[in-house]
Design a protein around this motif. Sequence first.
Motif, PDB file in Angstrom:
ATOM      1  N   LYS A   1       0.833  -1.204   0.000  1.00 20.31           N
ATOM      2  CA  LYS A   1       0.000   0.000   0.000  1.00 20.31           C
ATOM      3  C   LYS A   1       0.873   1.262   0.000  1.00 20.31           C
ATOM      4  CE  LYS A   1      -3.967  -2.100   2.356  1.00 20.31           C
ATOM      5  NZ  LYS A   1      -4.939  -1.968   3.470  1.00 20.31           N
ATOM      6  N   PRO A   2       1.613   1.489  -1.075  1.00 16.38           N
ATOM      7  CA  PRO A   2       2.583   2.600  -1.079  1.00 16.38           C
ATOM      8  C   PRO A   2       1.973   3.966  -0.839  1.00 16.38           C
ATOM      9  CG  PRO A   2       2.326   1.612  -3.284  1.00 16.38           C
ATOM     10  CD  PRO A   2       1.655   0.700  -2.325  1.00 16.38           C
ATOM     11  N   ARG A   3       0.737   4.207  -1.262  1.00 15.05           N
ATOM     12  CA  ARG A   3       0.127   5.521  -1.014  1.00 15.05           C
ATOM     13  C   ARG A   3      -0.086   5.757   0.473  1.00 15.05           C
ATOM     14  NH1 ARG A   3      -4.561   6.368  -5.667  1.00 15.05           N
ATOM     15  NH2 ARG A   3      -3.155   6.335  -7.490  1.00 15.05           N
TER      16      ARG A   3
ATOM     17  N   GLY B   1       7.832  -1.839   7.991  1.00 12.16           N
ATOM     18  CA  GLY B   1       6.792  -2.296   8.908  1.00 12.16           C
ATOM     19  C   GLY B   1       5.399  -1.952   8.405  1.00 12.16           C
ATOM     20  N   ALA B   2       5.247  -0.739   7.868  1.00 12.47           N
ATOM     21  CA  ALA B   2       3.956  -0.347   7.295  1.00 12.47           C
ATOM     22  C   ALA B   2       3.613  -1.216   6.093  1.00 12.47           C
ATOM     23  CB  ALA B   2       3.989   1.130   6.898  1.00 12.47           C
ATOM     24  N   GLY B   3       4.617  -1.501   5.259  1.00 13.07           N
ATOM     25  CA  GLY B   3       4.390  -2.362   4.108  1.00 13.07           C
ATOM     26  C   GLY B   3       4.001  -3.766   4.511  1.00 13.07           C
TER      27      GLY B   3
ATOM     28  N   GLY C   1       0.397  -3.726   5.573  1.00 13.85           N
ATOM     29  CA  GLY C   1      -0.462  -3.656   4.395  1.00 13.85           C
ATOM     30  C   GLY C   1      -0.563  -4.983   3.676  1.00 13.85           C
ATOM     31  N   ALA C   2       0.550  -5.688   3.565  1.00 13.00           N
ATOM     32  CA  ALA C   2       0.556  -6.991   2.888  1.00 13.00           C
ATOM     33  C   ALA C   2      -0.281  -8.010   3.651  1.00 13.00           C
ATOM     34  CB  ALA C   2       1.993  -7.482   2.731  1.00 13.00           C
ATOM     35  N   LEU C   3      -0.131  -8.042   4.970  1.00  7.63           N
ATOM     36  CA  LEU C   3      -0.896  -9.003   5.777  1.00  7.63           C
ATOM     37  C   LEU C   3      -2.370  -8.636   5.795  1.00  7.63           C
ATOM     38  CD1 LEU C   3       1.651  -9.468   8.691  1.00  7.63           C
ATOM     39  CD2 LEU C   3       1.047 -11.136   6.920  1.00  7.63           C
TER      40      LEU C   3
ATOM     41  N   LEU D   1       8.698  -9.493   5.997  1.00  5.17           N
ATOM     42  CA  LEU D   1       8.958  -8.060   6.031  1.00  5.17           C
ATOM     43  C   LEU D   1       8.790  -7.509   7.446  1.00  5.17           C
ATOM     44  CD1 LEU D   1       9.752  -6.277   3.610  1.00  5.17           C
ATOM     45  CD2 LEU D   1       7.371  -5.524   3.481  1.00  5.17           C
ATOM     46  N   ALA D   2       7.760  -7.988   8.144  1.00  2.00           N
ATOM     47  CA  ALA D   2       7.521  -7.524   9.511  1.00  2.00           C
ATOM     48  C   ALA D   2       8.675  -7.913  10.430  1.00  2.00           C
ATOM     49  CB  ALA D   2       6.204  -8.105  10.032  1.00  2.00           C
ATOM     50  N   ALA D   3       9.081  -9.163  10.356  1.00  2.00           N
ATOM     51  CA  ALA D   3      10.170  -9.634  11.215  1.00  2.00           C
ATOM     52  C   ALA D   3      11.466  -8.881  10.934  1.00  2.00           C
ATOM     53  CB  ALA D   3      10.373 -11.138  11.015  1.00  2.00           C
TER      54      ALA D   3
END
Length: 303
Positions: free
Chosen positions: A24-26, A61-63, A66-68, A105-107
């Motif tokens: 969710k890049p925006r 972390g934000a990405g 968003g992915a999860l 990505l989170a880890a």
Amino acid sequence: MTAPLLPPPLLPPADWRDFLALTKPRVMTLVVFTGLCGMLAAPVAIHPVLGFTAILCIALGAGAAGALNQWYEADIDAIMRRTAKRPLPDGRMDRQAALHFGVGLAAFSVLLMGFAVNIPAAAILTLSILFYVLVYTVWLKRRTPQNIVIGGAAGAFPPLIGWAAATGDIALLPVLLFSLVFLWTPPHFWSLALFMKSDYAAAGVPMLPVVAGERMTRTQIGLYTIPMAAVAIAPWPVGLTGAIYGIIATLGTALFGWMALVVTLRTRAGDADAMKPEKRLFKYSILYLFLLFGALVVDRWLS
């Protein structure tokens, strides 16, 4: 004799742009900006390399969140027009790949923050990811019209993370910035929900306009704008910022309040195409946060 079961068809390998879309890049842009401003507003300077690492971790972390979120909500994303072209509902990516990408990505973001920057920032980053994924996405969103109210805390953590990355602790100013984003989220998101009501209804998501109606949603937008305005201006009279932030925050908040009042007092619009005040409030609300957080940094540098 029964026919043998055939394995499901394999999806082609996802493109890098699909993985980018998962983050969710925006949304990430605003998250990174508020985190950066929280760090730059801190009373101590952080080494540029550590500062860059901290912002990278906030972005990752934000990405991951968003992915999860998209991994879990692939079913309702497929129903809504606004989200139907995302990688998972559009069939461009396997759900397992999205899950592995988000968890990895989170880890990585949390471990990098902890080892390279400091533990307090890593702890708040962990809390923000878990809050968005488990509290908002899994627990609240499909169960209560208050989903965005409580879940709004997830998007309010970045200023705290940025400040903690620079100082190793938390103070009153980043708490006020957290409160600002937290209180800003309901009028921001409900203005969107008003002209996306049919999508949420079709997907079975109990957003406030769906379960309580437009009139109640408009009233709530007005009510939440009042404490948001107070928190937005508060750093100036309590001596945490100077006149540059105070004047810009006052003028910007006055415009937000006027636009929210127009939406609050408006009668039922009838259809999404007629909801120009709601769309204007939604778009301005994004600019509003950029404006206030940017003014905070300028005020710090020039004061």
